[in-house]
Design a protein around this motif. Structure first.
Motif, PDB file in Angstrom:
ATOM      1  N   LYS A  60       0.840  -1.191   0.000  1.00  0.00           N
ATOM      2  CA  LYS A  60       0.000   0.000   0.000  1.00  0.00           C
ATOM      3  C   LYS A  60       0.881   1.249   0.000  1.00  0.00           C
ATOM      4  O   LYS A  60       1.943   1.280   0.614  1.00  0.00           O
ATOM      5  CB  LYS A  60      -0.915   0.007   1.225  1.00  0.00           C
ATOM      6  CG  LYS A  60      -1.995  -1.060   1.197  1.00  0.00           C
ATOM      7  CD  LYS A  60      -2.945  -0.843   0.024  1.00  0.00           C
ATOM      8  CE  LYS A  60      -4.059  -1.880   0.003  1.00  0.00           C
ATOM      9  NZ  LYS A  60      -4.950  -1.710  -1.176  1.00  0.00           N
ATOM     10  N   ARG A  61       0.416   2.270  -0.688  1.00  0.00           N
ATOM     11  CA  ARG A  61       1.184   3.508  -0.762  1.00  0.00           C
ATOM     12  C   ARG A  61       1.437   4.106   0.626  1.00  0.00           C
ATOM     13  O   ARG A  61       2.463   4.726   0.875  1.00  0.00           O
ATOM     14  CB  ARG A  61       0.437   4.509  -1.642  1.00  0.00           C
ATOM     15  CG  ARG A  61       1.204   5.779  -1.934  1.00  0.00           C
ATOM     16  CD  ARG A  61       0.557   6.526  -3.081  1.00  0.00           C
ATOM     17  NE  ARG A  61       1.276   7.735  -3.410  1.00  0.00           N
ATOM     18  CZ  ARG A  61       1.192   8.362  -4.568  1.00  0.00           C
ATOM     19  NH1 ARG A  61       0.437   7.878  -5.519  1.00  0.00           N
ATOM     20  NH2 ARG A  61       1.866   9.469  -4.798  1.00  0.00           N
ATOM     21  N   SER A  62       0.507   3.876   1.523  1.00  0.00           N
ATOM     22  CA  SER A  62       0.617   4.433   2.869  1.00  0.00           C
ATOM     23  C   SER A  62       1.762   3.834   3.678  1.00  0.00           C
ATOM     24  O   SER A  62       2.159   4.392   4.700  1.00  0.00           O
ATOM     25  CB  SER A  62      -0.699   4.241   3.622  1.00  0.00           C
ATOM     26  OG  SER A  62      -1.055   2.871   3.672  1.00  0.00           O
ATOM     27  N   THR A  63       2.317   2.680   3.241  1.00  0.00           N
ATOM     28  CA  THR A  63       3.437   2.084   3.975  1.00  0.00           C
ATOM     29  C   THR A  63       4.731   2.872   3.783  1.00  0.00           C
ATOM     30  O   THR A  63       5.666   2.747   4.569  1.00  0.00           O
ATOM     31  CB  THR A  63       3.694   0.636   3.527  1.00  0.00           C
ATOM     32  OG1 THR A  63       4.077   0.633   2.140  1.00  0.00           O
ATOM     33  CG2 THR A  63       2.464  -0.224   3.723  1.00  0.00           C
ATOM     34  N   LYS A  64       4.825   3.634   2.699  1.00  0.00           N
ATOM     35  CA  LYS A  64       5.936   4.541   2.421  1.00  0.00           C
ATOM     36  C   LYS A  64       7.276   3.842   2.168  1.00  0.00           C
ATOM     37  O   LYS A  64       8.317   4.485   2.134  1.00  0.00           O
ATOM     38  CB  LYS A  64       6.116   5.553   3.550  1.00  0.00           C
ATOM     39  CG  LYS A  64       4.884   6.382   3.821  1.00  0.00           C
ATOM     40  CD  LYS A  64       5.132   7.380   4.951  1.00  0.00           C
ATOM     41  CE  LYS A  64       3.862   8.132   5.303  1.00  0.00           C
ATOM     42  NZ  LYS A  64       4.092   9.075   6.430  1.00  0.00           N
ATOM     43  N   SER A  65       7.261   2.524   1.949  1.00  0.00           N
ATOM     44  CA  SER A  65       8.515   1.833   1.624  1.00  0.00           C
ATOM     45  C   SER A  65       8.224   0.440   1.089  1.00  0.00           C
ATOM     46  O   SER A  65       7.162  -0.134   1.344  1.00  0.00           O
ATOM     47  CB  SER A  65       9.434   1.719   2.853  1.00  0.00           C
ATOM     48  OG  SER A  65       8.867   0.863   3.825  1.00  0.00           O
ATOM     49  N   THR A  66       9.173  -0.102   0.340  1.00  0.00           N
ATOM     50  CA  THR A  66       9.144  -1.492  -0.105  1.00  0.00           C
ATOM     51  C   THR A  66      10.580  -1.964  -0.233  1.00  0.00           C
ATOM     52  O   THR A  66      11.501  -1.148  -0.374  1.00  0.00           O
ATOM     53  CB  THR A  66       8.387  -1.649  -1.437  1.00  0.00           C
ATOM     54  OG1 THR A  66       8.277  -3.041  -1.767  1.00  0.00           O
ATOM     55  CG2 THR A  66       9.091  -0.922  -2.575  1.00  0.00           C
TER      56      THR A  66
END
Length: 211
Positions: A167-173
């Motif tokens: 999810k974009r809200s996690t702010k990292s991958t």
């Protein structure tokens, strides 16, 4: 090549004299037969052929993906593969024979109206590549409904990996380098809605050699 709008006899197909009639995407065409020319190819022609071969090989594993990421049905007078080929030839190949290479920072893998990631950065942490970003206050699609995907290109294998989305809200991958093998890699990210019917423009992250 000519386009038939409303011919007196309507559209036709096949060879008639020195012209050929055909249809593509509901558009009727007339084009002349190619002439056979026997002559030695110039350096410029050889370079162009080599570039086309490079691009064709690079895009082959992506053809089905590009139909979605470039909205194949929404393109006029070309397919997603045609569009991607044109962009690569114009922007992403540097040098000349025998040293043609890709500038991966100029490669486009998706286009769309979803907002791109802001403040995109990466860092190496314990043999892992961590990609970070910040929230956008002006996203056209609500961020809780947006997924972020990482695409990794393994140059040696001419293989693309689609890392499971977050999810974009996690702010990292993140990806572990041990899973990628050795050789040059390139990484891009893009955003989509959950149904993978709407996309953002792809964003280049990094290029590096793993040994």
């Amino acid at each position: 090549m000519a386009i038939i709008s409303k011919g007196i006899l309507g559209a036709y197909y096949g060879k008639v004299g020195e012209v050929v009639g055909s249809s593509w995407r509901g558009i009727n065409y007339v084009k002349s037969l190619p002439r056979k020319i026997k002559r030695t190819a110039s350096e410029k022609a050889l370079n162009q052929r080599a570039k086309f071969a490079m691009v064709a090989g690079f895009l082959k594993p992506l053809r089905e993906f590009l139909k979605k990421s470039f909205n194949d049905k929404g393109l006029e007078f070309m397919t997603s593969s045609n569009y991607a080929t044109s962009q690569l030839l114009k922007n992403a190949i540097v040098g000349k024979l025998p040293s043609l290479t890709f500038d991966y920072s100029k490669v486009e893998l998706s286009k769309g109206m979803i907002s791109k990631l802001m403040n995109l950065t990466y860092e190496n942490v314990d043999n892992k590549i961590l990609v970070n970003w910040t929230d956008s206050e002006f996203s056209l699609v609500p961020e809780p409904d947006v997924n972020v995907h990482m695409i990794i290109y393994l140059e040696v294998k001419n293989q693309f990996l689609l890392v499971p989305n977050v999810k974009r809200s996690t702010k990292s991958t993140m990806i572990t380098e041990d899973k990628l093998g050795n050789g040059r890699i390139a990484i891009w990210v893009f955003c989509s809605n959950p149904e993978m019917t709407k996309f953002s423009d792809s964003q280049f992250v990094l290029e590096k050699v793993i040994s």
